[in-house]
Design an enzyme around this catalytic site. Structure first.
Site, PDB file in Angstrom:
ATOM      1  N   ASP A  39       1.066  -1.289   0.211  1.00 22.14           N
ATOM      2  CA  ASP A  39      -0.372  -0.036  -0.478  1.00 22.14           C
ATOM      3  C   ASP A  39       1.108   0.889   0.090  1.00 22.14           C
ATOM      4  O   ASP A  39       1.937   1.222   1.160  1.00 22.14           O
ATOM      5  CB  ASP A  39      -0.910   0.171   0.798  1.00 22.14           C
ATOM      6  CG  ASP A  39      -2.183  -0.985   0.971  1.00 22.14           C
ATOM      7  OD1 ASP A  39      -1.871  -2.297   0.250  1.00 22.14           O
ATOM      8  OD2 ASP A  39      -2.654  -0.814   2.001  1.00 22.14           O
TER       9      ASP A  39
ATOM     10  N   LYS B  62     -10.438   0.151  -2.120  1.00 22.90           N
ATOM     11  CA  LYS B  62     -10.623   0.206  -0.842  1.00 22.90           C
ATOM     12  C   LYS B  62     -10.696   1.469  -0.392  1.00 22.90           C
ATOM     13  O   LYS B  62      -9.426   2.524  -0.261  1.00 22.90           O
ATOM     14  CB  LYS B  62      -9.255  -0.378  -0.506  1.00 22.90           C
ATOM     15  CG  LYS B  62      -8.926  -0.679   0.522  1.00 22.90           C
ATOM     16  CD  LYS B  62      -7.703  -0.990   0.798  1.00 22.90           C
ATOM     17  CE  LYS B  62      -6.762  -1.177   2.696  1.00 22.90           C
ATOM     18  NZ  LYS B  62      -5.409  -1.766   2.806  1.00 22.90           N
TER      19      LYS B  62
ATOM     20  N   LYS C 259      -7.318   3.658  -3.294  1.00 18.92           N
ATOM     21  CA  LYS C 259      -7.007   3.389  -1.782  1.00 18.92           C
ATOM     22  C   LYS C 259      -7.681   5.062  -1.397  1.00 18.92           C
ATOM     23  O   LYS C 259      -7.001   5.969  -1.741  1.00 18.92           O
ATOM     24  CB  LYS C 259      -6.583   2.743  -0.946  1.00 18.92           C
ATOM     25  CG  LYS C 259      -6.620   2.703   0.462  1.00 18.92           C
ATOM     26  CD  LYS C 259      -5.498   1.859   1.049  1.00 18.92           C
ATOM     27  CE  LYS C 259      -4.782   2.116   2.686  1.00 18.92           C
ATOM     28  NZ  LYS C 259      -3.954   0.844   3.717  1.00 18.92           N
TER      29      LYS C 259
END
Length: 308
Positions: A145, A244, A208
């Site tokens: 991430d 996400k 995300k």
């Protein structure tokens, strides 16, 4: 393809109106609710990102990742043999080895995700970001991430942002890359859309919303804009990019609402761990409580559920 983003206009009042309608959607009940909650569990990135993380609390988190819902509750729902686990365990790079070893010892194949690239601020030199990504992959992380440099968005340096994410993508190697936009710090919904597009063009497997450390994290207006970007990118290229939401998602009701929004905006095919994740540290506890209530008719006492 800067032409894709040069004339972007986001109708903010319409997006906000739609977001307010989402909050009024009716809550599912009974077996339908239980089914959606179990689906949500399989899409959770069970996360610990604290300064006081230790090998022991990472091990406990990994055990919970393999056994997210109490076995007797799953048996009551006839779901005990379906292999229900969370989508991934997410930790800092220094704790990746602990998580990999714990999951290996538990005999499960849940991927370990690691935050990297100067998380959460992104205010570190690019060379340091790339080195951190490579180390996390070397330690055994199968998902990375990364977090973008917000300054590149706020100053309109789209080619610079593209090149930085491309280099991060290369450093990830075989690992899946989720790109955190930190939407609460991008200034406008138009910037959120543009940053989403650039991240996807640069090879992100997921986009995300947030690090979870900003003042404003995952919100429905931001989610709508990012999902519209994912849809547009899919129409243009045929490539499916995951979504996400992360930060501030704490209740079972919120989790179901996000699932319903993804179904409405992107379709049922996105409701899998391969294309949808929920970034959360405390959400699983509330989901397990709601499933306990569904099975027994009463809420659990504090000692009746293991640590989530």
């Amino acid at each position: 393809e800067l032409g894709w983003i040069s004339n972007v206009y986001v109708n903010r009042p319409a997006v906000v109106r739609h977001a307010e309608q989402i909050k009024k959607w009716k809550t599912l009940k009974g077996n339908w609710q239980a089914a959606w909650l179990l689906k949500a569990v399989t899409c959770i990135d069970l996360t610990t990102l604290s300064g006081d993380d230790t090998p022991s609390n990472v091990q406990r988190l990994c055990f919970k990742a393999k056994h997210p819902i109490r076995e007797d509750l799953l048996k009551a729902l006839d779901m005990h043999d379906k292999g229900i686990t969370v989508g991934a365990v997410c930790v800092y790079p220094a704790r990746v080895t602990d998580a990999v070893n714990a999951l290996k010892a538990a005999g499960c194949n849940i991927p370990v995700a690691s935050v990297a690239a100067g998380f959460p601020s992104g205010q570190t030199p690019l060379e340091t970001k790339l080195a951190e990504i490579k180390l996390a992959v070397e330690y055994g992380a199968r998902e990375i991430d990364i977090v973008i440099s917000r300054s590149l968005v706020l100053t309109g340096q789209w080619e610079g942002l593209y090149k930085e994410i491309c280099q991060c993508r290369k450093a990830c190697g075989e690992a899946h890359m989720k790109t955190i936009l930190a939407t609460g710090e991008l200034g406008s919904l138009a910037n959120v859309y543009k940053a989403s597009m650039i991240a996807m063009m640069a090879g992100s497997d997921f986009i995300k919303t947030s690090t979870g450390k900003e003042v404003e994290n995952a919100t429905f207006p931001v989610g709508i804009v990012m999902m519209r970007a994912i849809k547009e990118y899919y129409w243009q290229t045929g490539n499916k990019v995951g979504f996400k939401p992360a930060g501030g998602i704490r209740t079972a009701k919120e989790a179901i609402t996000w699932l319903m929004l993804v179904k409405e905006e992107l379709g049922v095919e996105w409701l899998t761990p391969e294309l949808f994740r929920l970034g959360a540290s405390s959400l699983l506890g509330d989901i397990e409580q709601q499933i306990f209530y569904h099975v027994t008719g009463s809420y659990p006492l504090q000692h009746e559920l293991a640590m989530a």
